[in-house]
Design a protein around this motif. Sequence first.
Motif, mmCIF file in Angstrom:
data_model
loop_
_atom_site.group_PDB
_atom_site.id
_atom_site.type_symbol
_atom_site.label_atom_id
_atom_site.label_comp_id
_atom_site.label_asym_id
_atom_site.label_seq_id
_atom_site.Cartn_x
_atom_site.Cartn_y
_atom_site.Cartn_z
ATOM 1 N N LEU A 1 0.827 -1.213 0.000
ATOM 2 C CA LEU A 1 0.000 0.000 0.000
ATOM 3 C C LEU A 1 0.859 1.260 0.000
ATOM 4 C CD1 LEU A 1 -2.908 -0.945 2.430
ATOM 5 C CD2 LEU A 1 -3.016 -0.612 -0.037
ATOM 6 N N LEU A 2 1.981 1.214 0.715
ATOM 7 C CA LEU A 2 2.887 2.359 0.731
ATOM 8 C C LEU A 2 3.455 2.614 -0.670
ATOM 9 C CD1 LEU A 2 4.203 4.460 2.585
ATOM 10 C CD2 LEU A 2 6.078 2.846 2.906
ATOM 11 N N LYS A 3 3.822 1.519 -1.368
ATOM 12 C CA LYS A 3 4.319 1.665 -2.745
ATOM 13 C C LYS A 3 3.237 2.250 -3.640
ATOM 14 C CE LYS A 3 8.510 -0.090 -3.263
ATOM 15 N NZ LYS A 3 9.607 0.619 -3.854
ATOM 16 N N LEU A 4 1.998 1.783 -3.472
ATOM 17 C CA LEU A 4 0.902 2.311 -4.293
ATOM 18 C C LEU A 4 0.670 3.791 -4.027
ATOM 19 C CD1 LEU A 4 -1.804 -0.496 -4.282
ATOM 20 C CD2 LEU A 4 -0.481 0.334 -6.210
ATOM 21 N N GLN A 5 0.804 4.216 -2.775
ATOM 22 C CA GLN A 5 0.604 5.627 -2.446
ATOM 23 C C GLN A 5 1.709 6.495 -3.028
ATOM 24 O OE1 GLN A 5 0.353 5.503 1.796
ATOM 25 N NE2 GLN A 5 -1.806 4.881 1.810
ATOM 26 N N ALA B 1 6.447 8.717 -8.314
ATOM 27 C CA ALA B 1 7.641 7.917 -8.610
ATOM 28 C C ALA B 1 8.198 8.238 -9.993
ATOM 29 C CB ALA B 1 7.306 6.439 -8.531
ATOM 30 N N GLU B 2 9.441 7.829 -10.194
ATOM 31 C CA GLU B 2 10.077 7.985 -11.496
ATOM 32 C C GLU B 2 9.513 6.939 -12.458
ATOM 33 O OE1 GLU B 2 14.298 7.886 -11.259
ATOM 34 O OE2 GLU B 2 14.352 9.179 -9.494
ATOM 35 N N PRO B 3 9.619 7.191 -13.759
ATOM 36 C CA PRO B 3 9.082 6.230 -14.741
ATOM 37 C C PRO B 3 9.683 4.827 -14.616
ATOM 38 C CG PRO B 3 9.574 8.308 -15.808
ATOM 39 C CD PRO B 3 10.079 8.419 -14.407
ATOM 40 N N SER C 1 8.938 -0.890 -13.361
ATOM 41 C CA SER C 1 9.367 -2.075 -12.602
ATOM 42 C C SER C 1 8.251 -2.573 -11.685
ATOM 43 C CB SER C 1 10.624 -1.782 -11.802
ATOM 44 O OG SER C 1 10.376 -0.760 -10.864
ATOM 45 N N PHE C 2 7.533 -1.657 -11.070
ATOM 46 C CA PHE C 2 6.405 -2.042 -10.224
ATOM 47 C C PHE C 2 5.326 -2.719 -11.061
ATOM 48 C CE2 PHE C 2 2.420 -1.166 -7.973
ATOM 49 C CZ PHE C 2 2.720 -1.723 -6.739
ATOM 50 N N SER C 3 5.070 -2.209 -12.247
ATOM 51 C CA SER C 3 4.065 -2.809 -13.132
ATOM 52 C C SER C 3 4.473 -4.206 -13.571
ATOM 53 C CB SER C 3 3.843 -1.927 -14.363
ATOM 54 O OG SER C 3 3.408 -0.655 -13.979
ATOM 55 N N VAL C 4 5.756 -4.401 -13.848
ATOM 56 C CA VAL C 4 6.243 -5.728 -14.253
ATOM 57 C C VAL C 4 6.078 -6.727 -13.114
ATOM 58 C CG1 VAL C 4 8.318 -7.015 -14.859
ATOM 59 C CG2 VAL C 4 7.804 -4.886 -16.027
#
Length: 78
Positions: A18-22, A27-29, A34-37
């Motif tokens: 959840l912290l990453k999603l917030q 965030a940088e591209p 990388s998060f999407s992958v």
Amino acid sequence: MSSESFLKEVQAIGEKFLLKLQKLPKAEPVEIVSFSVVLLFIVTVLVLMVIACSCCCCGCDGRPEPRRKSQVSPAAHS
């Protein structure tokens, strides 16, 4: 591992997620890609597990129907 420690571990992973999603909109591209992958990989594994479990439960193993086997006798040498 007891159930309490397992639940705490799952909760900690969920909070990190959840912290990453917030933080994702800022965030940088490279981080977004990388998060999407990683997210795509997790979703793919879950979908494949659901398909495998449903095939296991329904009996769709994909094997063809067994055919009769005819016995072949050896040829006589002359």
